[in-house]
Design an enzyme around this catalytic site. Structure first.
Site, short mmCIF file in Angstrom:
data_model
loop_
_atom_site.label_atom_id
_atom_site.label_comp_id
_atom_site.label_asym_id
_atom_site.label_seq_id
_atom_site.Cartn_x
_atom_site.Cartn_y
_atom_site.Cartn_z
N PRO A 147 0.80 -1.23 0.00
CA PRO A 147 0.00 0.00 0.00
C PRO A 147 0.83 1.28 0.00
O PRO A 147 0.34 2.34 0.40
CB PRO A 147 -0.80 -0.14 1.30
N GLU A 148 2.07 1.21 -0.45
CA GLU A 148 2.96 2.37 -0.35
C GLU A 148 2.39 3.62 -1.01
O GLU A 148 2.51 4.73 -0.47
CB GLU A 148 4.34 2.04 -0.96
#
Length: 271
Positions: A147-148
């Site tokens: 989910p960066e």
């Protein structure tokens, strides 16, 4: 029965030694087990844990008596990724990026065959550790993802690993969408090799290790080197390229807002 040797966490005379961030076990047959041991923080990767893991990986690389490494997490999850409270500190951006680079490289290049036994959650850098292993087994309720971009970050170093393992469409889904997938979708993508019930996770990893030990020690090591040499580009070069993206993103206004929003448990306000 396994003949286990526990390393680390010994009690010093007159005082208690600090709890190790990585616990190490070795059996009598050539398998080591490393456990990420920060369960109160969901095994989030901070500088101290990465440094300790690096020391153990470097020591293991020199130990020809050990042929397989099983990497697992203590507590309810495998690894919740980077410790964002620490990663959000701009003074640590370069150090954190270098530590992730060094850890992924050490794990990927380890002479021993590596098996990730993943449960609960494996996200961000934690899923990167899983991807850097030769093989991965996930418990059937595991959530996995990168989910960066939702934190204003670029999953650069992890992308250097994943692009060697996944087809382009699946890679784009994981990194651009950023949502978590379940272990069965991960199996479809070939992000993991097998899915097992949680109760069967470690037995499955141990069984896989026992199958690896049936191969000739030098043959297995040479085959692992061969597979890397057949890659179209070297991981070291790919990680060096990716690290520039990682450092740039960590110092950006989007990263500051994304990490702040995560820590404050709210949606980020992108400008």
């Amino acid at each position: 029965r396994d003949r286990l040797t526990h390393i680390g966490g010994a009690v010093m005379a007159g005082s208690m030694a600090p709890e190790p961030l990585i616990t190490v076990e070795r059996d009598g047959w050539g398998t080591s087990r490393f456990t990420l041991n920060r369960p109160e923080k969901r095994n989030a990767l901070n500088v101290a844990l990465l440094q300790e893991l690096g020391v153990h990986l470097n020591n293991l690389a020199k130990d020809s008596t050990q042929r397989v490494l099983i990497l697992k997490g203590a507590g309810k999850v495998f690894c919740a990724g980077m410790d964002l409270a620490e990663a959000g500190n701009p003074k640590l951006a370069d150090e954190v990026a270098q530590l992730i680079h060094d850890t992924l490289m050490a794990l990927y290049r380890l002479p021993q065959v590596t098996i990730a036994a993943v449960h609960g959650i494996a996200v961000g850098g934690g899923a990167g550790l899983m991807a850097a292993c030769d093989l991965a087994i996930a418990a059937d309720e595991t959530k996995i993802g990168f989910p960066e971009t939702r934190r204003g970050l670029v999953p650069a170093l992890i992308a250097a690993i994943l692009q060697r393992e996944l087809c382009s469409r699946d890679l784009r889904e994981l990194l651009l969408v950023g949502s978590l997938i379940d272990s069965h979708r991960a199996l479809e993508m070939r992000l993991v090799n097998r899915v097992a019930a949680y109760a069967d996770l470690l037995p499955a990893a141990n069984h896989l290790a026992s199958e690896i030990l049936k191969g000739g020690p030098e043959s297995v090591r040479a085959t692992k080197r061969l597979l890397e040499s057949l890659s179209p580009s070297s991981l070291e070069r790919d990680l060096e390229t990716a690290m520039a993206f990682s450092i740039d993103s960590r110092g950006s206004p989007e990263a500051d807002e994304g990490i702040r929003a995560f820590l404050e448990k709210r949606e980020p306000r992108w400008s």
